[in-house]
Design a protein around this motif. Sequence first.
Motif, PDB file in Angstrom:
ATOM      1  N   PHE A  58       4.457 -28.811  11.699  1.00 43.68           N
ATOM      2  CA  PHE A  58       3.773 -29.411  10.436  1.00 43.68           C
ATOM      3  C   PHE A  58       2.729 -29.981  10.847  1.00 43.68           C
ATOM      4  O   PHE A  58       2.531 -30.543   9.217  1.00 43.68           O
ATOM      5  N   ALA A  59       1.467 -29.868  11.553  1.00 43.20           N
ATOM      6  CA  ALA A  59       0.623 -31.137  11.133  1.00 43.20           C
ATOM      7  C   ALA A  59       0.030 -30.175   9.906  1.00 43.20           C
ATOM      8  O   ALA A  59      -0.663 -30.791   8.978  1.00 43.20           O
ATOM      9  N   HIS A  60      -0.085 -29.107   9.436  1.00 44.09           N
ATOM     10  CA  HIS A  60      -0.676 -27.700   9.038  1.00 44.09           C
ATOM     11  C   HIS A  60      -0.231 -27.809   6.968  1.00 44.09           C
ATOM     12  O   HIS A  60      -0.732 -27.247   6.401  1.00 44.09           O
ATOM     13  N   LEU A  61       1.579 -28.471   7.625  1.00 44.37           N
ATOM     14  CA  LEU A  61       1.994 -28.352   6.625  1.00 44.37           C
ATOM     15  C   LEU A  61       2.105 -28.894   5.581  1.00 44.37           C
ATOM     16  O   LEU A  61       1.376 -30.305   5.597  1.00 44.37           O
ATOM     17  N   THR A  62       2.038 -28.995   4.168  1.00 41.21           N
ATOM     18  CA  THR A  62       1.936 -30.079   2.974  1.00 41.21           C
ATOM     19  C   THR A  62       2.855 -29.688   2.363  1.00 41.21           C
ATOM     20  O   THR A  62       4.078 -28.981   2.879  1.00 41.21           O
ATOM     21  N   LEU A  63       3.804 -31.203   1.351  1.00 36.17           N
ATOM     22  CA  LEU A  63       4.936 -30.667   1.029  1.00 36.17           C
ATOM     23  C   LEU A  63       4.614 -30.165  -0.292  1.00 36.17           C
ATOM     24  O   LEU A  63       5.858 -29.460  -0.015  1.00 36.17           O
ATOM     25  N   ASP A  64       3.790 -29.485  -0.776  1.00 36.09           N
ATOM     26  CA  ASP A  64       4.091 -28.300  -1.393  1.00 36.09           C
ATOM     27  C   ASP A  64       4.514 -26.795  -0.362  1.00 36.09           C
ATOM     28  O   ASP A  64       5.672 -26.302  -0.949  1.00 36.09           O
ATOM     29  N   ASP A  65       3.396 -27.026   0.364  1.00 36.18           N
ATOM     30  CA  ASP A  65       3.916 -25.896   1.385  1.00 36.18           C
ATOM     31  C   ASP A  65       5.483 -26.017   1.983  1.00 36.18           C
ATOM     32  O   ASP A  65       6.189 -25.149   1.580  1.00 36.18           O
ATOM     33  N   VAL A  66       5.911 -27.266   2.084  1.00 38.72           N
ATOM     34  CA  VAL A  66       7.206 -27.209   2.605  1.00 38.72           C
ATOM     35  C   VAL A  66       7.692 -27.035   2.077  1.00 38.72           C
ATOM     36  O   VAL A  66       9.183 -25.991   1.156  1.00 38.72           O
ATOM     37  N   ALA A  67       8.226 -27.702   0.300  1.00 37.75           N
ATOM     38  CA  ALA A  67       8.563 -27.116  -0.730  1.00 37.75           C
ATOM     39  C   ALA A  67       9.161 -25.820  -1.051  1.00 37.75           C
ATOM     40  O   ALA A  67       9.895 -25.221  -1.700  1.00 37.75           O
ATOM     41  N   ALA A  68       7.589 -25.371  -1.182  1.00 39.32           N
ATOM     42  CA  ALA A  68       8.019 -23.359  -0.729  1.00 39.32           C
ATOM     43  C   ALA A  68       8.896 -22.636  -0.170  1.00 39.32           C
ATOM     44  O   ALA A  68       9.274 -21.428  -1.012  1.00 39.32           O
ATOM     45  N   ARG A  69       7.828 -23.326   0.751  1.00 39.62           N
ATOM     46  CA  ARG A  69       9.007 -22.963   1.774  1.00 39.62           C
ATOM     47  C   ARG A  69      10.756 -22.748   1.913  1.00 39.62           C
ATOM     48  O   ARG A  69      11.891 -21.853   2.535  1.00 39.62           O
ATOM     49  N   LEU A  70      10.851 -23.473   1.891  1.00 38.84           N
ATOM     50  CA  LEU A  70      11.988 -24.138   1.620  1.00 38.84           C
ATOM     51  C   LEU A  70      12.726 -23.922   0.026  1.00 38.84           C
ATOM     52  O   LEU A  70      14.253 -24.436  -0.110  1.00 38.84           O
ATOM     53  N   ARG A  71      12.517 -23.634  -0.583  1.00 45.01           N
ATOM     54  CA  ARG A  71      12.207 -22.653  -1.897  1.00 45.01           C
ATOM     55  C   ARG A  71      13.346 -23.778  -2.645  1.00 45.01           C
ATOM     56  O   ARG A  71      14.246 -24.123  -3.727  1.00 45.01           O
ATOM     57  N   CYS A  72      12.847 -25.324  -3.128  1.00 45.92           N
ATOM     58  CA  CYS A  72      13.272 -26.358  -3.322  1.00 45.92           C
ATOM     59  C   CYS A  72      12.674 -27.192  -4.053  1.00 45.92           C
ATOM     60  O   CYS A  72      10.947 -27.368  -4.273  1.00 45.92           O
ATOM     61  N   SER A  73      12.201 -28.606  -5.010  1.00 44.59           N
ATOM     62  CA  SER A  73      11.032 -29.322  -5.724  1.00 44.59           C
ATOM     63  C   SER A  73      10.440 -29.800  -4.499  1.00 44.59           C
ATOM     64  O   SER A  73      11.522 -30.788  -3.606  1.00 44.59           O
ATOM     65  N   LYS A  74       9.344 -30.388  -4.714  1.00 38.53           N
ATOM     66  CA  LYS A  74       9.269 -32.103  -4.257  1.00 38.53           C
ATOM     67  C   LYS A  74      10.538 -33.425  -4.531  1.00 38.53           C
ATOM     68  O   LYS A  74      10.285 -33.349  -3.393  1.00 38.53           O
ATOM     69  N   ARG A  75      10.594 -33.078  -5.390  1.00 36.27           N
ATOM     70  CA  ARG A  75      11.173 -34.561  -6.047  1.00 36.27           C
ATOM     71  C   ARG A  75      12.640 -34.132  -5.212  1.00 36.27           C
ATOM     72  O   ARG A  75      12.476 -35.354  -4.616  1.00 36.27           O
ATOM     73  N   THR A  76      13.224 -32.915  -4.904  1.00 34.35           N
ATOM     74  CA  THR A  76      14.011 -32.652  -4.099  1.00 34.35           C
ATOM     75  C   THR A  76      13.833 -32.900  -2.705  1.00 34.35           C
ATOM     76  O   THR A  76      14.511 -34.038  -2.009  1.00 34.35           O
ATOM     77  N   LEU A  77      12.565 -33.372  -1.856  1.00 37.06           N
ATOM     78  CA  LEU A  77      11.779 -33.473  -0.971  1.00 37.06           C
ATOM     79  C   LEU A  77      11.883 -35.007  -0.417  1.00 37.06           C
ATOM     80  O   LEU A  77      12.264 -35.457  -0.263  1.00 37.06           O
ATOM     81  N   TYR A  78      11.504 -36.075  -1.575  1.00 38.60           N
ATOM     82  CA  TYR A  78      11.465 -36.877  -1.844  1.00 38.60           C
ATOM     83  C   TYR A  78      12.593 -37.637  -2.057  1.00 38.60           C
ATOM     84  O   TYR A  78      12.852 -38.767  -1.494  1.00 38.60           O
ATOM     85  N   ALA A  79      14.010 -36.816  -2.294  1.00 41.66           N
ATOM     86  CA  ALA A  79      14.803 -37.516  -2.229  1.00 41.66           C
ATOM     87  C   ALA A  79      15.833 -37.869  -0.886  1.00 41.66           C
ATOM     88  O   ALA A  79      16.727 -38.500  -0.280  1.00 41.66           O
ATOM     89  N   LEU A  80      14.922 -36.980  -0.426  1.00 41.97           N
ATOM     90  CA  LEU A  80      15.107 -36.841   1.738  1.00 41.97           C
ATOM     91  C   LEU A  80      14.350 -37.652   2.286  1.00 41.97           C
ATOM     92  O   LEU A  80      15.200 -38.456   3.585  1.00 41.97           O
ATOM     93  N   ALA A  81      13.240 -37.641   1.750  1.00 42.42           N
ATOM     94  CA  ALA A  81      12.246 -39.123   2.639  1.00 42.42           C
ATOM     95  C   ALA A  81      11.104 -38.677   1.595  1.00 42.42           C
ATOM     96  O   ALA A  81      11.284 -38.089   0.974  1.00 42.42           O
ATOM     97  N   GLY A  82      11.148 -40.178   2.095  1.00 43.55           N
ATOM     98  CA  GLY A  82       9.273 -40.755   0.551  1.00 43.55           C
ATOM     99  C   GLY A  82       8.468 -40.204   0.856  1.00 43.55           C
ATOM    100  O   GLY A  82       7.358 -40.142  -0.192  1.00 43.55           O
ATOM    101  N   SER A  83       8.239 -39.758   2.031  1.00 45.42           N
ATOM    102  CA  SER A  83       6.655 -38.939   2.386  1.00 45.42           C
ATOM    103  C   SER A  83       6.488 -37.899   3.073  1.00 45.42           C
ATOM    104  O   SER A  83       7.686 -37.931   3.646  1.00 45.42           O
ATOM    105  N   LYS A  84       5.716 -37.061   3.509  1.00 44.16           N
ATOM    106  CA  LYS A  84       5.878 -35.673   4.186  1.00 44.16           C
ATOM    107  C   LYS A  84       5.994 -36.722   6.340  1.00 44.16           C
ATOM    108  O   LYS A  84       6.615 -36.508   6.696  1.00 44.16           O
TER     109      LYS A  84
END
Length: 195
Positions: A30-56
Amino acid sequence: MTAPSPTRRGAARHSELFDALIDLLLAEGFAHLTLDDVAARLRCSKRTLYALAGSKEQLVRAAVVRFFERATVRVEAAVAACAAPADRVAAYLRAVAAELAPASAGFFDDMAAFPPAAEVYARNTEAAARRVGELIGEGVAAGDFRDVPVSFAAETVATTMVAIQQRRIAGATGLADAEAYEALAALLLHGLARP
């Protein structure tokens, strides 16, 4: 039949995302992944990720916690399926190995280098070492294992498990964490078995 409530659908979606996130982190680290990378790979928005946790960092820690919670349930189910103490110890360590097997070296390296994740792994390793000590104690009490000092056997297992968690075993032997747990199971059981 009524449709699931929005709350239930949201919880199911969060659960699916966490499971997909865990799979991604296990495969790649995970060190190399950004939140943008994670959102793209999981096919969701960064907003959705922020609903799971406040930061990477919080997201990674939450995923690691969930990974170990899931693993603990499956490991204990494997132990519960066995009656004989030797089988229970073997089932425990082999189930731990099976749970760690999908994790890449990158995941373990990143976890070791990221203190919040390393702390979660260390806490789970300590709990696993205590559990193996309990299982050894049951085997000695039942007469299935040689009469060894249980505290010594448990401490030896704990030390080895911590060395696995801290990547010292991988560095010294080249064994992946899952392989090291398999080797520990074989060594422990053959050393405890009555002649």
